[in-house]
Enzyme design. Structure first.
Site, PDB file in Angstrom:
ATOM      1  N   ASP A   1       0.761  -1.341  -0.189  1.00  0.00           N
ATOM      2  CA  ASP A   1       0.002  -0.139   0.164  1.00  0.00           C
ATOM      3  C   ASP A   1       0.823   1.296  -0.068  1.00  0.00           C
ATOM      4  O   ASP A   1       2.119   1.048   1.017  1.00  0.00           O
ATOM      5  CB  ASP A   1      -0.909   0.341   0.716  1.00  0.00           C
ATOM      6  CG  ASP A   1      -1.983   0.910   1.017  1.00  0.00           C
ATOM      7  OD1 ASP A   1      -2.934   0.544   0.884  1.00  0.00           O
ATOM      8  OD2 ASP A   1      -1.627   2.320   1.336  1.00  0.00           O
ATOM      9  N   ILE A   2       0.609   2.340  -0.249  1.00  0.00           N
ATOM     10  CA  ILE A   2       1.486   4.054  -1.182  1.00  0.00           C
ATOM     11  C   ILE A   2       1.123   4.334   0.463  1.00  0.00           C
ATOM     12  O   ILE A   2       2.222   4.633   0.581  1.00  0.00           O
ATOM     13  CB  ILE A   2       0.600   3.915  -1.841  1.00  0.00           C
ATOM     14  CG1 ILE A   2       1.788   5.407  -2.436  1.00  0.00           C
ATOM     15  CG2 ILE A   2      -0.527   5.034  -1.929  1.00  0.00           C
ATOM     16  CD1 ILE A   2       1.247   5.706  -3.910  1.00  0.00           C
TER      17      ILE A   2
ATOM     18  N   ASN B   1     -12.802  -3.375   2.307  1.00  0.00           N
ATOM     19  CA  ASN B   1     -13.266  -2.698   2.501  1.00  0.00           C
ATOM     20  C   ASN B   1     -14.574  -2.392   1.584  1.00  0.00           C
ATOM     21  O   ASN B   1     -14.100  -2.319   0.556  1.00  0.00           O
ATOM     22  CB  ASN B   1     -12.800  -0.809   2.599  1.00  0.00           C
ATOM     23  CG  ASN B   1     -11.677  -0.750   3.774  1.00  0.00           C
ATOM     24  OD1 ASN B   1     -12.957  -1.535   4.822  1.00  0.00           O
ATOM     25  ND2 ASN B   1     -10.870  -0.122   3.811  1.00  0.00           N
TER      26      ASN B   1
ATOM     27  N   VAL C   1     -10.566   2.951  -3.571  1.00  0.00           N
ATOM     28  CA  VAL C   1     -10.068   2.806  -5.024  1.00  0.00           C
ATOM     29  C   VAL C   1     -11.199   1.643  -5.493  1.00  0.00           C
ATOM     30  O   VAL C   1     -10.929   0.846  -4.226  1.00  0.00           O
ATOM     31  CB  VAL C   1      -8.677   1.890  -4.970  1.00  0.00           C
ATOM     32  CG1 VAL C   1      -8.250   1.216  -6.558  1.00  0.00           C
ATOM     33  CG2 VAL C   1      -7.679   3.170  -5.038  1.00  0.00           C
TER      34      VAL C   1
ATOM     35  N   HIS D   1      -9.272  -5.011  -3.370  1.00  0.00           N
ATOM     36  CA  HIS D   1      -8.484  -5.386  -3.182  1.00  0.00           C
ATOM     37  C   HIS D   1      -9.155  -5.861  -1.728  1.00  0.00           C
ATOM     38  O   HIS D   1      -9.744  -5.340  -0.351  1.00  0.00           O
ATOM     39  CB  HIS D   1      -7.460  -4.324  -2.771  1.00  0.00           C
ATOM     40  CG  HIS D   1      -8.168  -2.386  -2.852  1.00  0.00           C
ATOM     41  ND1 HIS D   1      -9.143  -2.422  -2.885  1.00  0.00           N
ATOM     42  CD2 HIS D   1      -8.022  -2.005  -1.300  1.00  0.00           C
ATOM     43  CE1 HIS D   1      -9.642  -1.282  -2.658  1.00  0.00           C
ATOM     44  NE2 HIS D   1      -9.285  -0.982  -1.215  1.00  0.00           N
TER      45      HIS D   1
ATOM     46  N   HIS E   1      -6.869  -6.145   2.050  1.00  0.00           N
ATOM     47  CA  HIS E   1      -5.315  -4.954   3.312  1.00  0.00           C
ATOM     48  C   HIS E   1      -4.807  -5.789   3.699  1.00  0.00           C
ATOM     49  O   HIS E   1      -5.913  -6.699   4.807  1.00  0.00           O
ATOM     50  CB  HIS E   1      -6.324  -3.937   3.795  1.00  0.00           C
ATOM     51  CG  HIS E   1      -7.157  -2.811   3.100  1.00  0.00           C
ATOM     52  ND1 HIS E   1      -5.689  -1.499   2.727  1.00  0.00           N
ATOM     53  CD2 HIS E   1      -8.120  -2.732   2.672  1.00  0.00           C
ATOM     54  CE1 HIS E   1      -6.323  -0.619   1.977  1.00  0.00           C
ATOM     55  NE2 HIS E   1      -7.417  -1.690   2.428  1.00  0.00           N
TER      56      HIS E   1
HETATM   57  P1  5GP Z   1      -9.652   1.582   0.077  1.00  0.00           P
HETATM   58  O1  5GP Z   1     -10.053   2.774   1.318  1.00  0.00           O
HETATM   59  O2  5GP Z   1     -10.679   1.624  -1.380  1.00  0.00           O
HETATM   60  O3  5GP Z   1     -10.278   0.277   0.965  1.00  0.00           O
HETATM   61  O4  5GP Z   1      -8.338   1.637   0.418  1.00  0.00           O
HETATM   62  C1  5GP Z   1      -7.748   1.715  -0.654  1.00  0.00           C
HETATM   63  C2  5GP Z   1      -5.895   1.967  -0.611  1.00  0.00           C
HETATM   64  O5  5GP Z   1      -5.545   1.960  -1.599  1.00  0.00           O
HETATM   65  C3  5GP Z   1      -5.110   2.916   0.501  1.00  0.00           C
HETATM   66  O6  5GP Z   1      -4.324   2.177   1.430  1.00  0.00           O
HETATM   67  C4  5GP Z   1      -4.958   3.476  -0.354  1.00  0.00           C
HETATM   68  O7  5GP Z   1      -3.547   4.373   0.635  1.00  0.00           O
HETATM   69  C5  5GP Z   1      -3.681   2.462  -1.654  1.00  0.00           C
HETATM   70  N1  5GP Z   1      -3.720   3.213  -2.419  1.00  0.00           N
HETATM   71  C6  5GP Z   1      -4.650   4.107  -3.249  1.00  0.00           C
HETATM   72  N2  5GP Z   1      -3.924   4.608  -4.096  1.00  0.00           N
HETATM   73  C7  5GP Z   1      -2.895   3.486  -4.830  1.00  0.00           C
HETATM   74  C8  5GP Z   1      -1.564   3.514  -5.450  1.00  0.00           C
HETATM   75  O8  5GP Z   1      -1.230   4.377  -6.812  1.00  0.00           O
HETATM   76  N3  5GP Z   1      -0.141   2.529  -5.338  1.00  0.00           N
HETATM   77  C9  5GP Z   1      -0.652   1.830  -4.455  1.00  0.00           C
HETATM   78  N4  5GP Z   1       0.636   1.118  -3.550  1.00  0.00           N
HETATM   79  N5  5GP Z   1      -1.450   1.764  -3.313  1.00  0.00           N
HETATM   80  C10 5GP Z   1      -2.371   3.019  -3.917  1.00  0.00           C
END
Ligand code: 5GP
Ligand code: ZN
Length: 117
Positions: A31-32, A88, A97, A101, A103
């Protein structure tokens, strides 16, 4: 592949990421913005907007996701200390996103799950 999807681009090697595993069904990458010492995302290579789109016909990919999560946890040395593996789904869960995915989070005590009233 959905060309405007960042995770599709990572899967295709067209956007940078710290990839720790890739096979025919699944990709795992850091994760970024990690929230713990280990924070890796496990995604199906195929684009699904969210877990809501997955079901009976997706047993193979869902099984692989679990297998890869456990393998990556071992690789990162958190298989004994423990980890959380969470998804999520939709706005109330804070999904940002829209490429499903999972986590994989660990490397420190994570405290109780956030289950606010
Ligand atoms: P969500 O809230 O959708 O479950 O989590 C999205 C996750 O994707 C977040 O933890 C965010 O930091 C990560 N994320 C968003 N954009 C990118 C990206 O371009 N690259 C990577 N490696 N992680 C990302
Ligand atoms: Zn996608």
């Amino acid at each position: 592949m959905t060309t405007d999807c960042i995770f599709c681009q990572i899967v295709a090697g067209q956007a940078p990421a710290r990839v720790v595993h890739q096979d025919d069904l699944v990709t795992a990458f850091w994760d970024i913005r990690p929230v713990a010492p280990v924070h890796i995302l496990v995604v199906p290579n195929r684009h699904y907007e969210s877990l809501r789109e997955m079901g009976e016909g997706d047993g193979a990919v869902l099984g692989r996701i679990v297998q890869v999560a456990n393998q990556v946890a071992r690789q990162e040395g958190i298989d004994r200390s423990g980890y959380r593996f969470i998804v999520n789904v939709g706005p109330d869960a804070g999904q940002i996103v829209y490429h499903v995915h999972f986590h994989l989070i660990g490397g420190r005590p994570l405290g109780p799950m956030v289950l606010r009233r």
